[in-house]
Design a protein around this motif. Sequence first.
Motif, PDB file in Angstrom:
ATOM      1  N   GLU A  34       0.831  -1.204   0.000  1.00  0.00           N
ATOM      2  CA  GLU A  34       0.000   0.000   0.000  1.00  0.00           C
ATOM      3  C   GLU A  34       0.864   1.252   0.000  1.00  0.00           C
ATOM      4  O   GLU A  34       2.012   1.227   0.444  1.00  0.00           O
ATOM      5  CB  GLU A  34      -0.928  -0.012   1.223  1.00  0.00           C
ATOM      6  CG  GLU A  34      -1.921  -1.163   1.148  1.00  0.00           C
ATOM      7  CD  GLU A  34      -2.681  -1.383   2.445  1.00  0.00           C
ATOM      8  OE1 GLU A  34      -2.216  -0.942   3.516  1.00  0.00           O
ATOM      9  OE2 GLU A  34      -3.735  -2.022   2.379  1.00  0.00           O
ATOM     10  N   LEU A  81     -12.637   2.601  -0.530  1.00  0.00           N
ATOM     11  CA  LEU A  81     -11.404   1.826  -0.576  1.00  0.00           C
ATOM     12  C   LEU A  81     -11.695   0.505  -1.270  1.00  0.00           C
ATOM     13  O   LEU A  81     -12.650  -0.192  -0.896  1.00  0.00           O
ATOM     14  CB  LEU A  81     -10.860   1.572   0.838  1.00  0.00           C
ATOM     15  CG  LEU A  81      -9.577   0.749   0.944  1.00  0.00           C
ATOM     16  CD1 LEU A  81      -8.406   1.492   0.310  1.00  0.00           C
ATOM     17  CD2 LEU A  81      -9.287   0.426   2.404  1.00  0.00           C
ATOM     18  N   ASP A  82     -10.892   0.180  -2.271  1.00  0.00           N
ATOM     19  CA  ASP A  82     -11.070  -1.073  -3.021  1.00  0.00           C
ATOM     20  C   ASP A  82     -12.508  -1.248  -3.508  1.00  0.00           C
ATOM     21  O   ASP A  82     -13.113  -2.301  -3.350  1.00  0.00           O
ATOM     22  CB  ASP A  82     -10.654  -2.284  -2.165  1.00  0.00           C
ATOM     23  CG  ASP A  82      -9.186  -2.271  -1.806  1.00  0.00           C
ATOM     24  OD1 ASP A  82      -8.392  -1.706  -2.588  1.00  0.00           O
ATOM     25  OD2 ASP A  82      -8.841  -2.811  -0.743  1.00  0.00           O
ATOM     26  N   LYS A  83     -13.073  -0.180  -4.057  1.00  0.00           N
ATOM     27  CA  LYS A  83     -14.423  -0.167  -4.629  1.00  0.00           C
ATOM     28  C   LYS A  83     -15.532  -0.391  -3.604  1.00  0.00           C
ATOM     29  O   LYS A  83     -16.663  -0.685  -3.948  1.00  0.00           O
ATOM     30  CB  LYS A  83     -14.536  -1.182  -5.768  1.00  0.00           C
ATOM     31  CG  LYS A  83     -13.592  -0.890  -6.919  1.00  0.00           C
ATOM     32  CD  LYS A  83     -13.739  -1.897  -8.030  1.00  0.00           C
ATOM     33  CE  LYS A  83     -12.713  -1.600  -9.119  1.00  0.00           C
ATOM     34  NZ  LYS A  83     -12.749  -2.538 -10.201  1.00  0.00           N
ATOM     35  N   HIS A  84     -15.199  -0.265  -2.315  1.00  0.00           N
ATOM     36  CA  HIS A  84     -16.197  -0.364  -1.259  1.00  0.00           C
ATOM     37  C   HIS A  84     -16.403   1.015  -0.627  1.00  0.00           C
ATOM     38  O   HIS A  84     -15.447   1.757  -0.416  1.00  0.00           O
ATOM     39  CB  HIS A  84     -15.752  -1.340  -0.162  1.00  0.00           C
ATOM     40  CG  HIS A  84     -15.932  -2.768  -0.521  1.00  0.00           C
ATOM     41  ND1 HIS A  84     -14.994  -3.493  -1.211  1.00  0.00           N
ATOM     42  CD2 HIS A  84     -16.966  -3.609  -0.280  1.00  0.00           C
ATOM     43  CE1 HIS A  84     -15.423  -4.728  -1.387  1.00  0.00           C
ATOM     44  NE2 HIS A  84     -16.618  -4.831  -0.834  1.00  0.00           N
TER      45      HIS A  84
END
Length: 157
Positions: A34, A81-84
Motif C-alpha cells: 500500500e 477503498l477497493d471499490k467499497h
Amino acid sequence: MDLVFVKGNQCFNYRAAAVCIEEGHILLNRGKEEDYWFLPGGRVQMMESGAEALRRELKEEIGAVLHVESLLWIVENFFILDKHQFHEIGLYYKGALQGSSFIEKGGTPFVIQDQQKEFLFQWIPIEQVKHLNIQPTFLQNRLEQLPKYTEHLILRQ
C-alpha cells in the motif's frame, strides 16, 4: 467476531487506533503493497471496548503492551477503498508502548506477517507526518498538537 458488516459494496467498520509518540517520533504502519500510512490498531470485536481491542491488537501485531492514556478523537469516517464505500467509526487513543524497543526510532521499517499480508511498522519523526500519505488525512495536521479534550469528527472523503 470483528465488528465489520458488508452489504453489497458498502462496509461498516468499527476500529480503534493508537497514537503513540515517543522521542519526537510516531509509530505508523502500512501494508507492504500500500502507498499510505495509518495508525496501528484494528477492528473492535463484539463485547470488547475500544481500549481493550487496541491493547489486544498491539500485543498480537508487535508483541508490545499498550498503556491507554486518553481518548483523543471519535471519528465518523466515510470513504471509498477497493471499490467499497466505508462507514467507519474510529476511536483514536493516546497511548504509550512498553516492549516496543525492537522497532528502532527513525530506523528501517519492521515487517510483520499477518495471515493475509505483510505490514511495515516504523517510528517516523512527527514533523514528517504532514508530508506523508496518511489516512485518515486529518492526522496530517492534528498529530503535532494533540487535543486536550476528546473531539468528535465527521469526515467525508
